[in-house]
Write an enzyme that holds these catalytic residues in place. Structure first.
Site, PDB file in Angstrom:
ATOM      1  N   LYS A   1      36.134  40.614  41.456  1.00 54.96           N
ATOM      2  CA  LYS A   1      37.183  40.009  42.289  1.00 54.96           C
ATOM      3  C   LYS A   1      36.998  38.493  42.326  1.00 54.96           C
ATOM      4  O   LYS A   1      35.946  37.970  41.919  1.00 54.96           O
ATOM      5  CB  LYS A   1      37.150  40.612  43.696  1.00 54.96           C
ATOM      6  CG  LYS A   1      35.854  40.443  44.454  1.00 54.96           C
ATOM      7  CD  LYS A   1      35.902  41.233  45.754  1.00 54.96           C
ATOM      8  CE  LYS A   1      34.626  41.088  46.543  1.00 54.96           C
ATOM      9  NZ  LYS A   1      34.819  41.097  47.971  1.00 54.96           N
TER      10      LYS A   1
ATOM     11  N   ARG B   1      35.676  46.488  58.982  1.00 59.00           N
ATOM     12  CA  ARG B   1      36.678  45.770  58.188  1.00 59.00           C
ATOM     13  C   ARG B   1      37.793  46.735  57.777  1.00 59.00           C
ATOM     14  O   ARG B   1      38.901  46.643  58.283  1.00 59.00           O
ATOM     15  CB  ARG B   1      35.973  45.145  56.978  1.00 59.00           C
ATOM     16  CG  ARG B   1      36.741  44.094  56.253  1.00 59.00           C
ATOM     17  CD  ARG B   1      35.893  43.243  55.339  1.00 59.00           C
ATOM     18  NE  ARG B   1      35.288  43.979  54.232  1.00 59.00           N
ATOM     19  CZ  ARG B   1      34.581  43.409  53.246  1.00 59.00           C
ATOM     20  NH1 ARG B   1      34.414  42.107  53.223  1.00 59.00           N
ATOM     21  NH2 ARG B   1      34.061  44.142  52.274  1.00 59.00           N
TER      22      ARG B   1
ATOM     23  N   HIS C   1      30.679  50.285  53.076  1.00 56.23           N
ATOM     24  CA  HIS C   1      30.125  48.954  52.770  1.00 56.23           C
ATOM     25  C   HIS C   1      29.182  48.552  53.901  1.00 56.23           C
ATOM     26  O   HIS C   1      29.493  48.725  55.070  1.00 56.23           O
ATOM     27  CB  HIS C   1      31.277  47.949  52.652  1.00 56.23           C
ATOM     28  CG  HIS C   1      30.872  46.628  52.060  1.00 56.23           C
ATOM     29  ND1 HIS C   1      30.246  46.519  50.842  1.00 56.23           N
ATOM     30  CD2 HIS C   1      31.021  45.359  52.520  1.00 56.23           C
ATOM     31  CE1 HIS C   1      30.030  45.232  50.573  1.00 56.23           C
ATOM     32  NE2 HIS C   1      30.476  44.508  51.581  1.00 56.23           N
TER      33      HIS C   1
ATOM     34  N   ARG D   1      28.213  49.139  43.493  1.00 58.71           N
ATOM     35  CA  ARG D   1      29.219  48.087  43.284  1.00 58.71           C
ATOM     36  C   ARG D   1      28.451  46.774  43.150  1.00 58.71           C
ATOM     37  O   ARG D   1      27.964  46.213  44.127  1.00 58.71           O
ATOM     38  CB  ARG D   1      30.189  48.045  44.474  1.00 58.71           C
ATOM     39  CG  ARG D   1      30.919  49.357  44.714  1.00 58.71           C
ATOM     40  CD  ARG D   1      31.966  49.231  45.804  1.00 58.71           C
ATOM     41  NE  ARG D   1      31.449  48.747  47.068  1.00 58.71           N
ATOM     42  CZ  ARG D   1      30.894  49.518  48.008  1.00 58.71           C
ATOM     43  NH1 ARG D   1      30.806  50.824  47.848  1.00 58.71           N
ATOM     44  NH2 ARG D   1      30.438  48.986  49.124  1.00 58.71           N
TER      45      ARG D   1
ATOM     46  N   TYR E   1      37.035   5.567  49.483  1.00 59.65           N
ATOM     47  CA  TYR E   1      37.859   5.590  50.704  1.00 59.65           C
ATOM     48  C   TYR E   1      37.018   5.324  51.952  1.00 59.65           C
ATOM     49  O   TYR E   1      35.931   5.858  52.106  1.00 59.65           O
ATOM     50  CB  TYR E   1      38.538   6.949  50.868  1.00 59.65           C
ATOM     51  CG  TYR E   1      39.681   7.185  49.904  1.00 59.65           C
ATOM     52  CD1 TYR E   1      40.840   6.403  49.961  1.00 59.65           C
ATOM     53  CD2 TYR E   1      39.610   8.197  48.952  1.00 59.65           C
ATOM     54  CE1 TYR E   1      41.883   6.626  49.086  1.00 59.65           C
ATOM     55  CE2 TYR E   1      40.662   8.428  48.068  1.00 59.65           C
ATOM     56  CZ  TYR E   1      41.795   7.627  48.143  1.00 59.65           C
ATOM     57  OH  TYR E   1      42.835   7.839  47.279  1.00 59.65           O
TER      58      TYR E   1
ATOM     59  N   CYS F   1      36.580  11.724  46.330  1.00 56.63           N
ATOM     60  CA  CYS F   1      38.050  11.666  46.291  1.00 56.63           C
ATOM     61  C   CYS F   1      38.586  12.999  45.756  1.00 56.63           C
ATOM     62  O   CYS F   1      37.818  13.898  45.446  1.00 56.63           O
ATOM     63  CB  CYS F   1      38.522  10.539  45.384  1.00 56.63           C
ATOM     64  SG  CYS F   1      37.714   8.960  45.671  1.00 56.63           S
TER      65      CYS F   1
ATOM     66  N   ASP G   1      39.987  13.680  42.866  1.00 59.28           N
ATOM     67  CA  ASP G   1      39.716  13.955  41.445  1.00 59.28           C
ATOM     68  C   ASP G   1      38.486  13.221  40.906  1.00 59.28           C
ATOM     69  O   ASP G   1      38.127  13.410  39.739  1.00 59.28           O
ATOM     70  CB  ASP G   1      40.905  13.507  40.583  1.00 59.28           C
ATOM     71  CG  ASP G   1      42.221  13.779  41.262  1.00 59.28           C
ATOM     72  OD1 ASP G   1      42.502  14.960  41.493  1.00 59.28           O
ATOM     73  OD2 ASP G   1      42.948  12.813  41.603  1.00 59.28           O
TER      74      ASP G   1
END
Ligand code: PMH
Length: 413
Positions: free
Chosen positions: A66, A163, A193, A249, A295, A341, A343
């Site tokens: 997942k 859950r 679980h 799992r 910044y 920042c 990027d």
């Protein structure tokens, strides 16, 4: 992934180039930015193999892929896990399962999360196994499902995670009666679980385990013998390999990470971290003492300093909370300076390094290393979050025996 079909060439100072080796040699760029994640498929292979050796007999191994395989690449990890002996796959929601089908994965896929009954037809169309997690869900599903359908499902028992799942014996009896009365349901599994399997104190774990045994007993009372009964995540299977019913799992340990700091000390098998993250210096300059960086102008050079710009930012997952963390350059830890920042970010160098010099955010470089666990510790979180948070705009490069064998550039795909 057709291993060996393509060969990726990493040039020292530029992006990856992908060489297609059939017929005349075609060279094309795999990606154009100077930032990439590397996934060591051999590490994943070995981790799965070690787990296989740990669990006795013919136990089912479900590879949990997942969240794009915890950020490592869903299809690529699925394929390598299956090659290493995994029997089936698990994802969080239906879209993730369909994505794997679209990428050619044929093996059984279980959706661990809630699939709205509205989408049962879609699950059937894509041959995806769903989780039945309450009497209410089964009732709705029964009202929608044709008698001739074959909806493969695993029944989830909530033994203490709070859950998803059936919480009481009464609810389970009623649910089993509905399942028995409808020929469209195919009960392939029962599972639960654990909430605390990654802690050394096992009292809550024991309570959950005992309750699960009782609930499995009720399923059997209703004359069902589902082929797969499973409770163990990585932590549970690493600690109690003999108490896993007949399936596991496997998530975090497949990626070579310990389920918790506590368990690191008692791991029965070696785990090899598969994920690393790298970039390159794209700009370098000497700034005068007193100059400010980024910044808010929060960083002030204490002397004349070499400052390099690296094209990694919070939109890549390297969030601003890491602004006072470090990276590796030439095998040495150097600080990020100023605010990260969107990027880009800046680092302080001990001396001039030329453009194109490799910068490692996670992983090894010349004998030094920054581990995922260290990043997680700095962020006061768990290691699971770190590869998950590296954004899809960071291309994934797959390596085996230090050879680059494939690239997934999600942006240009
Ligand atoms: N089974 C279920 C139902 C899960 O939710 C997970 C991981 C696994 C197995 C695999 O666990 P492992 O990675 O510890 O081996 N789920 C999550 C989660 O929801 N948050 O962090 C991990």
């Amino acid at each position: 992934m057709k291993f060996g079909y393509r060969c990726i060439i990493l040039t020292e100072e530029s992006t990856f180039r992908m060489v297609l080796k059939k017929g005349s040699v075609v060279v094309m760029d795999a990606f154009y930015r100077e930032t990439w994640a590397e996934i060591d498929v051999e590490a994943i292979f070995q981790n799965v193999n070690h787990v296989r050796e740990l669990i006795p007999g013919h136990k089912m191994l479900m590879a949990v892929v997942k969240a794009n395989a915890y950020g490592h690449g869903d299809k690529e990890v699925a394929e390598i896990a299956l090659q290493a002996g995994a029997d089936m796959l698990a994802v969080a929601f239906l879209d993730e399962a369909i994505a794997l089908r679209k990428k050619g994965i044929k093996e059984s896929i279980l959706v661990l999360g809630a699939v709205p009954t509205l989408h049962i037809q879609t699950a059937l169309e894509w041959d995806v196994t769903v989780t039945a997690y309450s009497k209410a869900w089964i009732e709705e599903a029964a009202s929608i499902l044709g008698e001739n359908s074959q909806l493969h499902m695993h029944l989830k028992i909530d033994t203490g995670m709070g859950r998803l799942g059936i919480r009481t014996k009464e609810e389970l009896h009623k649910t089993m009666k509905i399942i028995a009365s409808h020929s469209g349901f195919v009960l392939d599994g029962v599972f639960t679980h654990f909430a605390t399997a990654d802690e050394l104190n096992s009292s809550y774990f024991e309570e959950q385990y005992t309750f699960f045994e009782e609930m499995v007993g009720i399923v059997k009372e209703h004359n069902f013998t589902p082929p797969m009964i499973h409770c163990a995540n990585s932590a549970a299977l690493l600690r109690r390999p003999n108490d896993i019913f007949n399936g596991v799992r496997l998530g975090i340990s497949m990626y070579g990470l310990s389920p918790s700091e506590e368990l690191k000390e008692v791991l029965p098998i070696p785990l090899k971290q598969a994920f690393s993250l790298h970039s390159r210096i794209v700009h370098v300059k000497k700034v005068k003492k007193g100059s400010h960086i980024s910044y808010g102008a929060t960083y002030e050079a204490k002397e004349d300093e070499w400052i390099a710009t690296i094209p990694v930012g919070y939109a890549d997952g390297w969030i601003r909370k890491l602004s006072n963390f470090e990276v590796l350059v030439d095998g040495v830890k150097v600080p990020i300076v100023g605010r990260i920042c969107m990027d880009q970010l800046m680092i302080k160098l001990p001396k001039m390094y030329k453009m194109g010099t490799k910068v490692t955010f996670i992983g090894k470089q010349k004998g030094a290393e920054i581990t995922i666990d260290e990043v997680a510790k700095h962020l006061e979180t768990i290691n699971y979050e770190i590869p998950c948070m590296v954004a899809a705009r960071v291309p994934r490069v797959y390596t085996r025996d230090s050879q680059h064998i494939d690239v997934n550039n999600y942006i240009l795909r």
